[in-house]
Design a protein around this motif. Structure first.
Motif, PDB file in Angstrom:
ATOM      1  N   LEU A 132       0.737  -1.383  -0.054  1.00 31.89           N
ATOM      2  CA  LEU A 132       0.066  -0.111   0.011  1.00 31.89           C
ATOM      3  C   LEU A 132       0.726   1.159   0.000  1.00 31.89           C
ATOM      4  CD1 LEU A 132      -2.878   1.278   0.633  1.00 31.89           C
ATOM      5  CD2 LEU A 132      -2.642   1.198   2.753  1.00 31.89           C
ATOM      6  N   SER A 133       0.444   2.346  -0.695  1.00 30.23           N
ATOM      7  CA  SER A 133       1.254   3.523  -0.783  1.00 30.23           C
ATOM      8  C   SER A 133       1.471   4.155   0.649  1.00 30.23           C
ATOM      9  CB  SER A 133       0.799   4.512  -1.920  1.00 30.23           C
ATOM     10  OG  SER A 133      -0.498   5.212  -1.138  1.00 30.23           O
ATOM     11  N   GLN A 134       2.616   4.618   0.788  1.00 26.81           N
ATOM     12  CA  GLN A 134       2.615   5.409   2.079  1.00 26.81           C
ATOM     13  C   GLN A 134       1.751   6.650   2.252  1.00 26.81           C
ATOM     14  OE1 GLN A 134       5.650   4.681   4.589  1.00 26.81           O
ATOM     15  NE2 GLN A 134       3.975   5.769   5.878  1.00 26.81           N
ATOM     16  N   ALA A 135       1.665   7.446   1.192  1.00 25.31           N
ATOM     17  CA  ALA A 135       0.744   8.419   1.076  1.00 25.31           C
ATOM     18  C   ALA A 135      -0.852   8.088   1.543  1.00 25.31           C
ATOM     19  CB  ALA A 135       0.639   9.265  -0.214  1.00 25.31           C
ATOM     20  N   GLU A 136      -1.350   6.809   0.994  1.00 20.91           N
ATOM     21  CA  GLU A 136      -2.605   6.505   1.406  1.00 20.91           C
ATOM     22  C   GLU A 136      -2.737   5.917   2.805  1.00 20.91           C
ATOM     23  OE1 GLU A 136      -6.614   5.247  -0.439  1.00 20.91           O
ATOM     24  OE2 GLU A 136      -4.905   6.524  -0.668  1.00 20.91           O
ATOM     25  N   TYR A 137      -1.735   5.177   3.212  1.00 19.74           N
ATOM     26  CA  TYR A 137      -1.667   4.751   4.726  1.00 19.74           C
ATOM     27  C   TYR A 137      -1.983   6.238   5.715  1.00 19.74           C
ATOM     28  CZ  TYR A 137      -0.211   2.604   9.231  1.00 19.74           C
ATOM     29  OH  TYR A 137       0.073   2.130  10.345  1.00 19.74           O
ATOM     30  N   ASP A 138      -0.683   6.994   5.328  1.00 23.25           N
ATOM     31  CA  ASP A 138      -0.709   8.265   6.227  1.00 23.25           C
ATOM     32  C   ASP A 138      -2.162   9.047   6.271  1.00 23.25           C
ATOM     33  OD1 ASP A 138       1.990   7.306   6.824  1.00 23.25           O
ATOM     34  OD2 ASP A 138       2.601   9.055   5.601  1.00 23.25           O
ATOM     35  N   PHE A 139      -2.781   9.153   5.209  1.00 24.96           N
ATOM     36  CA  PHE A 139      -4.091   9.893   5.102  1.00 24.96           C
ATOM     37  C   PHE A 139      -5.079   9.348   5.937  1.00 24.96           C
ATOM     38  CE2 PHE A 139      -8.211  10.690   3.370  1.00 24.96           C
ATOM     39  CZ  PHE A 139      -8.213  12.095   3.283  1.00 24.96           C
ATOM     40  N   TRP A 140      -5.424   7.867   5.708  1.00 20.13           N
ATOM     41  CA  TRP A 140      -6.498   7.166   6.549  1.00 20.13           C
ATOM     42  C   TRP A 140      -6.403   7.046   7.932  1.00 20.13           C
ATOM     43  CZ3 TRP A 140     -10.660   7.585   3.950  1.00 20.13           C
ATOM     44  CH2 TRP A 140     -11.040   7.805   2.895  1.00 20.13           C
ATOM     45  N   MET A 141      -4.983   6.815   8.530  1.00 17.32           N
ATOM     46  CA  MET A 141      -4.655   6.771   9.658  1.00 17.32           C
ATOM     47  C   MET A 141      -4.349   7.855  10.454  1.00 17.32           C
ATOM     48  SD  MET A 141      -4.694   3.568   9.800  1.00 17.32           S
ATOM     49  CE  MET A 141      -3.979   2.857  11.497  1.00 17.32           C
ATOM     50  N   ALA A 183      10.026   0.670  -7.212  1.00 17.56           N
ATOM     51  CA  ALA A 183       9.768  -0.585  -8.112  1.00 17.56           C
ATOM     52  C   ALA A 183       9.464  -1.438  -7.123  1.00 17.56           C
ATOM     53  CB  ALA A 183      10.823  -1.006  -8.840  1.00 17.56           C
ATOM     54  N   LEU A 184       7.975  -2.178  -7.251  1.00 17.95           N
ATOM     55  CA  LEU A 184       7.688  -2.993  -6.177  1.00 17.95           C
ATOM     56  C   LEU A 184       8.352  -4.356  -6.490  1.00 17.95           C
ATOM     57  CD1 LEU A 184       3.697  -2.260  -5.885  1.00 17.95           C
ATOM     58  CD2 LEU A 184       5.633  -1.392  -4.685  1.00 17.95           C
ATOM     59  N   MET A 185       8.361  -4.806  -7.687  1.00 15.97           N
ATOM     60  CA  MET A 185       8.766  -6.226  -7.894  1.00 15.97           C
ATOM     61  C   MET A 185       9.042  -6.169  -9.484  1.00 15.97           C
ATOM     62  SD  MET A 185       5.378  -8.286  -7.428  1.00 15.97           S
ATOM     63  CE  MET A 185       5.069  -7.639  -5.799  1.00 15.97           C
ATOM     64  N   GLU A 186       9.583  -7.314  -9.651  1.00 12.83           N
ATOM     65  CA  GLU A 186      10.006  -7.371 -11.371  1.00 12.83           C
ATOM     66  C   GLU A 186       8.907  -6.714 -12.186  1.00 12.83           C
ATOM     67  OE1 GLU A 186      10.698 -10.937 -14.581  1.00 12.83           O
ATOM     68  OE2 GLU A 186      10.847 -11.591 -12.612  1.00 12.83           O
ATOM     69  N   GLY A 187       8.802  -5.986 -13.003  1.00 15.97           N
ATOM     70  CA  GLY A 187       8.109  -5.601 -13.887  1.00 15.97           C
ATOM     71  C   GLY A 187       6.754  -4.876 -13.459  1.00 15.97           C
ATOM     72  N   PRO A 190       4.946   1.282  -9.575  1.00 15.71           N
ATOM     73  CA  PRO A 190       3.657   2.252  -9.486  1.00 15.71           C
ATOM     74  C   PRO A 190       3.389   3.585  -9.933  1.00 15.71           C
ATOM     75  CG  PRO A 190       5.196   2.241  -7.605  1.00 15.71           C
ATOM     76  CD  PRO A 190       5.658   1.267  -8.547  1.00 15.71           C
ATOM     77  N   LEU A 191       2.556   4.168 -10.126  1.00 12.89           N
ATOM     78  CA  LEU A 191       2.517   5.468 -10.862  1.00 12.89           C
ATOM     79  C   LEU A 191       1.460   6.456  -9.972  1.00 12.89           C
ATOM     80  CD1 LEU A 191       1.815   4.153 -14.477  1.00 12.89           C
ATOM     81  CD2 LEU A 191       3.950   5.069 -13.613  1.00 12.89           C
ATOM     82  N   ALA A 192       1.761   7.215  -9.164  1.00 12.53           N
ATOM     83  CA  ALA A 192       1.219   8.072  -8.400  1.00 12.53           C
ATOM     84  C   ALA A 192      -0.069   8.775  -9.295  1.00 12.53           C
ATOM     85  CB  ALA A 192       1.753   9.078  -7.700  1.00 12.53           C
ATOM     86  N   ALA A 193      -1.422   8.727  -8.767  1.00 17.21           N
ATOM     87  CA  ALA A 193      -2.358   9.608  -9.547  1.00 17.21           C
ATOM     88  C   ALA A 193      -3.426   9.867  -8.564  1.00 17.21           C
ATOM     89  CB  ALA A 193      -3.225   8.183 -10.318  1.00 17.21           C
ATOM     90  N   PRO A 198      -5.714  10.461  -1.662  1.00 11.65           N
ATOM     91  CA  PRO A 198      -4.213  10.855  -1.628  1.00 11.65           C
ATOM     92  C   PRO A 198      -3.192  10.153  -2.227  1.00 11.65           C
ATOM     93  CG  PRO A 198      -5.290  11.424   0.078  1.00 11.65           C
ATOM     94  CD  PRO A 198      -6.188  10.486  -0.329  1.00 11.65           C
ATOM     95  N   GLY A 199      -3.563   8.713  -1.852  1.00  8.47           N
ATOM     96  CA  GLY A 199      -2.493   7.681  -2.592  1.00  8.47           C
ATOM     97  C   GLY A 199      -2.918   6.868  -3.430  1.00  8.47           C
ATOM     98  N   HIS A 200      -3.814   7.314  -4.334  1.00  5.56           N
ATOM     99  CA  HIS A 200      -4.487   6.436  -5.199  1.00  5.56           C
ATOM    100  C   HIS A 200      -3.364   6.116  -6.302  1.00  5.56           C
ATOM    101  CE1 HIS A 200      -6.998   6.133  -9.279  1.00  5.56           C
ATOM    102  NE2 HIS A 200      -7.396   5.007  -8.543  1.00  5.56           N
ATOM    103  N   THR A 201      -2.975   4.867  -6.848  1.00  8.22           N
ATOM    104  CA  THR A 201      -1.860   4.606  -7.627  1.00  8.22           C
ATOM    105  C   THR A 201      -2.415   3.563  -8.694  1.00  8.22           C
ATOM    106  OG1 THR A 201      -0.673   4.601  -5.572  1.00  8.22           O
ATOM    107  CG2 THR A 201       0.312   3.427  -7.385  1.00  8.22           C
ATOM    108  N   LEU A 202      -1.693   3.878  -9.859  1.00  2.00           N
ATOM    109  CA  LEU A 202      -1.833   3.184 -11.011  1.00  2.00           C
ATOM    110  C   LEU A 202      -0.691   2.158 -11.234  1.00  2.00           C
ATOM    111  CD1 LEU A 202      -3.956   5.426 -11.342  1.00  2.00           C
ATOM    112  CD2 LEU A 202      -3.145   5.499 -14.065  1.00  2.00           C
ATOM    113  N   PHE A 203      -0.736   1.365 -11.917  1.00  2.00           N
ATOM    114  CA  PHE A 203       0.551   0.499 -12.145  1.00  2.00           C
ATOM    115  C   PHE A 203       0.934   0.168 -13.501  1.00  2.00           C
ATOM    116  CE2 PHE A 203      -1.205  -0.103  -7.868  1.00  2.00           C
ATOM    117  CZ  PHE A 203       0.036  -0.027  -7.000  1.00  2.00           C
ATOM    118  N   ALA A 204       1.940   0.390 -13.901  1.00  2.00           N
ATOM    119  CA  ALA A 204       2.709  -0.228 -14.997  1.00  2.00           C
ATOM    120  C   ALA A 204       2.866  -1.547 -14.950  1.00  2.00           C
ATOM    121  CB  ALA A 204       3.734   0.969 -15.636  1.00  2.00           C
ATOM    122  N   ILE A 205       2.612  -2.471 -15.758  1.00  2.00           N
ATOM    123  CA  ILE A 205       2.906  -3.847 -15.907  1.00  2.00           C
ATOM    124  C   ILE A 205       3.657  -4.232 -16.941  1.00  2.00           C
ATOM    125  CG2 ILE A 205       1.898  -6.258 -15.382  1.00  2.00           C
ATOM    126  CD1 ILE A 205      -0.277  -4.607 -13.846  1.00  2.00           C
TER     127      ILE A 205
END
Length: 285
Positions: A132-141, A183-187, A190-193, A198-205
């Motif tokens: 989970l993105s840090q920005a998303e976690y920080d906002f909701w917590m 980079a989370l893992m091979e291939g 994350p793309l911040a959107a 606040p931490g809504h994220t797209l992903f390039a796969i």
């Protein structure tokens, strides 16, 4: 185009891209009132748009190398029987909860994280690393999240926040927080959107032969918000930022012609964004 291996009536489709298997597994469909979309826009301007929107919930699962990676986890038992069907359809697709190594959350709205926890606060995927993105976690917590830029009511948003907080606390030992430059893992990148959250994220796969983008909740349905990206939803935490992010994202996807996967778009969720008039349109694969 991804070659379709199986489109199963039980609620999943399987594609192959190189050595990677790609599953689109449905969690079901939920009816939302039309007031959830285009808040403040006169209903007459919606034209032939329906009075209710039926939103699919498509769960993307990638199986490659020694990993089984799932994106989001659906509604859980909260919206059964219309949704909360993920576990059933995973088993139908031959995927056990124990086999899932990683769960990547696009954001923490309840229809994306409720399926991580079952009745009695039972963890449904206890062996998975949950990203989970840090920005998303920080906002909701946060003790005082800023809801001033949303078109939803503060009471609804505070209730949602408390619910999200409770689930994230239960998942604490499984959570792995990332930043948009990681980079989370091979291939998988994350793309911040931000805007929808606040931490809504797209992903390039890029793990298979044809790269694609998981565009998460950029658009919740396949007509209204493509044609009018600025009209938005009451679920957007920062309404204006979400509208700008939506328009920019759709423009980039239309320009690139890249394959796209959408969480709420008609199953199995794959297609492309094309320009149409002053806005855009969704072209299913």
């Amino acid at each position: 185009m991804l070659p379709l291996m199986m489109n199963h009536p039980a609620g999943f489709a399987v594609f192959r891209s190189g050595k990677m298997e790609i599953f689109s597994v449905t969690d079901g469909e939920v009816i939302y009132e039309d007031r959830c979309f285009a808040p403040g826009i006169p209903r007459a301007l919606l034209g032939n748009s329906p009075r209710h929107f039926i939103l699919p919930h498509n769960i993307l699962v990638l199986r490659f190398s020694n990993r089984v990676v799932m994106f989001d986890a659906g509604n859980g038992y909260y919206t059964a029987p219309e949704a909360g069907q993920l576990q059933y359809h995973l088993h139908a697709a031959g995927i056990t909860p124990e086999s899932i190594t990683d769960i990547i959350l696009t954001h923490a709205h309840p229809d994306h994280i409720n399926g991580l926890v079952g009745t009695g606060e039972r963890l449904m995927f206890p062996g998975a690393r949950i990203h989970l993105s840090q920005a998303e976690y920080d906002f909701w917590m946060s003790d005082a999240p800023d809801f001033s830029k949303s078109k939803n009511t503060v009471a609804n948003l505070l209730q949602t926040q408390q619910h999200i907080k409770g689930i994230l606390r239960l998942l604490d030992n499984q959570l792995h927080l990332f930043n948009s430059t990681d980079a989370l893992m091979e291939g998988i990148r994350p793309l911040a959107a931000p805007g929808h959250t606040p931490g809504h994220t797209l992903f390039a796969i890029n793990t298979g032969e044809e790269p694609f983008i998981h565009m998460a909740d950029t658009c919740h349905e396949d007509e209204l918000l493509f044609r009018h990206p600025d009209w938005g939803t009451i679920f957007d935490i920062d309404f204006e930022q979400a509208a700008q992010t939506r328009r920019n994202t759709l423009q980039e996807l239309a320009d690139s012609g890249q394959l796209v996967f959408g969480y709420h778009l008609p199953a199995p969720g794959f297609g492309r964004v094309i320009p149409e008039g002053d806005g855009f349109a969704w072209k299913p694969q």
